[in-house]
Design an enzyme around this catalytic site. Structure first.
Site, PDB file in Angstrom:
ATOM      1  CG  ASP A  30     -15.932   0.566  -8.106  1.00 17.87           C
ATOM      2  OD1 ASP A  30     -16.658   2.245  -7.486  1.00 17.87           O
ATOM      3  OD2 ASP A  30     -17.207   0.569  -8.681  1.00 17.87           O
ATOM      4  CD  GLN A  46     -16.407   1.955 -13.541  1.00 13.67           C
ATOM      5  OE1 GLN A  46     -17.108   2.557 -13.578  1.00 13.67           O
ATOM      6  NE2 GLN A  46     -15.696   1.570 -14.518  1.00 13.67           N
ATOM      7  CD1 TRP A  54     -20.108   7.610 -10.462  1.00 11.30           C
ATOM      8  CD2 TRP A  54     -21.917   7.542 -11.748  1.00 11.30           C
ATOM      9  NE1 TRP A  54     -20.517   6.515 -11.167  1.00 11.30           N
ATOM     10  CE2 TRP A  54     -21.627   6.691 -11.813  1.00 11.30           C
ATOM     11  CE3 TRP A  54     -23.214   9.003 -12.004  1.00 11.30           C
ATOM     12  CZ2 TRP A  54     -22.966   6.172 -12.654  1.00 11.30           C
ATOM     13  CZ3 TRP A  54     -23.999   7.289 -13.055  1.00 11.30           C
ATOM     14  CH2 TRP A  54     -24.110   6.731 -12.492  1.00 11.30           C
ATOM     15  CG  PHE A  86     -21.204   0.254 -15.186  1.00 14.74           C
ATOM     16  CD1 PHE A  86     -20.990   1.374 -15.415  1.00 14.74           C
ATOM     17  CD2 PHE A  86     -22.162  -0.269 -14.812  1.00 14.74           C
ATOM     18  CE1 PHE A  86     -22.171   2.362 -14.965  1.00 14.74           C
ATOM     19  CE2 PHE A  86     -23.116   0.995 -14.478  1.00 14.74           C
ATOM     20  CZ  PHE A  86     -23.081   2.253 -14.528  1.00 14.74           C
ATOM     21  NE  ARG A 157     -23.467  -3.463 -10.687  1.00 16.89           N
ATOM     22  CZ  ARG A 157     -24.581  -2.556 -10.020  1.00 16.89           C
ATOM     23  NH1 ARG A 157     -25.506  -3.162 -10.840  1.00 16.89           N
ATOM     24  NH2 ARG A 157     -25.062  -2.390  -9.247  1.00 16.89           N
ATOM     25  CG  ASP A 158     -18.903  -4.918 -10.457  1.00 15.28           C
ATOM     26  OD1 ASP A 158     -18.875  -4.426 -12.055  1.00 15.28           O
ATOM     27  OD2 ASP A 158     -19.883  -4.179  -9.388  1.00 15.28           O
ATOM     28  CD  GLU A 212     -22.138  -1.784  -6.603  1.00 12.34           C
ATOM     29  OE1 GLU A 212     -22.961  -1.272  -7.628  1.00 12.34           O
ATOM     30  OE2 GLU A 212     -21.827  -1.353  -6.232  1.00 12.34           O
TER      31      GLU A 212
END
Length: 505
Positions: A30, A46, A54, A86, A157-158, A212
């Site tokens: 990301d 990321q 990953w 993250f 998140r995010d 997300e």
């Protein structure tokens, strides 16, 4: 995420793109913290600094003056024994509301999701944390009192943060997701440290995968500054229109507290029956986690997505790096059939158009049934622009990166009213069972014709149809010798109204 598997496809570095950012020798996914600051576009992302799959999530960092040529820098915010770093965003705290800097030296503030590990007292949860930089984004210090916002839940998140300028009050707004609940959450703060919940949005439209990487921004409709609408984007995995990772958007209003969508489809919501009625950022399999830049020059809304798909992300046959970013895109809102729709065009910085090695043009003429190689139009990195009328053909279009036995077919299925990208014989496809695909998107003609702009790089095609009203992004892995460009028509003849090929390599 799944571990890499062994295939018969050789890992190769000659897939490294010319104009799409990829890390030198590690994994990325990301885009994070996109911001224009002190004359540079900063792309954080990321990153696994230890491997090309990953894991060990940290923030990598690259900069560019033109969105075309990127310089990779050392890891910006690194994982540790307590947390993975993250996705999130960066703001320029120009009034030093956070107190991390001074009036003379205001900070950049990164807001990211702490994914807590077993060594942390908060393990099993995700929460929003801060780091700040006083040197323009190259070195970062984590806030000692992290996290600054938690719900004590495992999939919160995010954070995407922006400054909301209201008529009576102004403040920071944080947009996050509760990923498994298909909800976007809105919070506000005066100082980036203390947050109060405003409202939530969702579930709505596509809910076939977790939500997300949200974003929320205002844009003028048809260039009219007196007619502003707010656009909420949210990515989901899986659940995209061609069985992949994807992003959707909603157009509506935001009053500083609540976002109200005017483009939500209610009938059949979430059951997969109305996906052609949803508004997608991209119809391809390989455009995900897209977010926009903060503080872009001239108030341009610029966006970058991760050009991969979680189905096969760890297995794509590239070495020693894995995963590229998309080209940067400029977004505008245009009225189409009475509704505001996002229009996307490739965006470079001022004066940054790459230098071509050749240009090929073709005047209007018939495309006979079959496939015709265009002499003088070969290349591996190209921009292909053309207008096509299918006429009596059932299908018509171009084959890129071909060699007679392989190639990626991009064209129009006139009978179904579809744009398609067929990568079933595009080159290396055996590294994952779901990669070889024929993907489609609904596309109406304009006075019987279709206008396409295709950006071809060494491992990708990005298709912009009908002046950017619809896009499709796909990874492809052709052999190095596959350089031919061909026209094709099937089931009849078609007309090429015009064609220009600009070749860069």
């Amino acid at each position: 995420m799944s571990a890499p598997t062994t295939t018969t496809t050789e890992l190769r570095d000659d897939f490294r793109p010319a104009f799409h950012y990829a890390a030198q020798d590690t994994w990325l996914n990301d885009p994070n913290g996109l911001i224009f600051h002190d004359g540079l576009y900063h792309l954080y992302y990321q990153n696994n600094p230890l491997n090309s799959v990953w894991g060990n999530m940290s923030w990598g960092h690259a900069t560019s003056t033109d969105l075309l040529n990127w310089t990779e820098h050392p890891v910006a915010i690194r994982f540790d024994e307590h947390e993975d770093i993250f996705s999130g965003s960066i703001v320029f705290d120009r009034h030093n509301t956070s107190g991390f800097g001074t009036a003379e030296q205001p900070p950049l503030v990164a807001l990211y999701t702490s994914a807590y590990k077993l060594a942390s007292a908060l393990h099993g949860t995700q929460a929003q944390s801060l780091a700040y930089s006083l040197d323009g984004g190259y070195s970062w210090r984590k806030h000692a009192q992290n996290p600054v916002l938690t719900r004590n839940t495992p999939n919160f998140r995010d954070p995407k943060v922006f400054w909301y300028q209201g008529q009576n009050e102004s403040y920071w707004v944080m947009v996050t997701v509760e990923a498994l609940e298909y909800r976007v959450l809105l919070h506000k703060s005066a100082d980036l440290l203390n947050w109060t919940e405003l409202s939530s949005f969702g579930p709505a439209n596509a809910t076939g995968g977790i939500w997300e990487c949200p974003d929320l921004f205002a844009m003028p409709v048809d260039g009219d500054p007196e007619n502003l609408k707010w656009v909420l984007t949210v990515n989901l995995n899986p659940g995209g229109p061609n069985n992949g990772s994807a992003g959707q958007y909603f157009v509506g209003d935001f009053d500083g507290t609540t976002f109200v969508s005017h483009s939500t489809v209610t009938e059949g919501m979430g059951d997969g029956t109305r996906e052609h009625d949803y508004q997608w950022l991209d119809w391809g399999r390989d455009y995900y986690a897209a977010v926009s830049f903060s503080d872009a020059p001239d108030d341009r809304r610029l966006m970058i997505g991760w050009m991969n798909n979680w189905d096969y992300a760890n297995q794509i046959p590239t070495a020693p790096w894995r995963s590229p970013m998309s080209l940067a895109r400029e977004l505008t809102l245009r009225t189409v059939d009475g509704q505001p729709r996002l229009i996307q065009q490739v965006a470079f910085g001022s004066g940054a158009e790459p230098e071509p090695v050749s240009t090929f043009t073709l005047p209007a003429r018939e495309i006979p049934e079959g496939t015709e190689v265009l002499d003088g139009a070969a290349g591996t990195v190209q921009r292909i622009e053309f207008s096509l009328a299918p006429d009596s053909a059932g299908e018509a279009g171009v084959v890129v990166r071909g060699n007679g036995t392989e190639g990626t077919r991009i064209g129009i299925d006139a009978q179904r009213g579809m744009l398609f990208v067929d990568r079933r014989e595009s080159g290396a496809t055996d590294f994952h069972e779901s990669f070889a695909s024929l993907d489609v998107a609904p596309l109406r003609s304009l006075d019987g014709s279709y206008e396409l702009v295709i950006h071809v790089d060494r491992c990708s095609v990005e298709v912009f149809a009908q002046a950017g009203l619809l896009t499709m992004t796909q990874l492809v892995f052709p052999s190095a010798a596959s350089r031919e460009l061909s026209l094709f028509a099937a089931g009849g003849t078609a007309t090429i109204n015009n064609l220009t090929v600009t070749t860069y390599a």
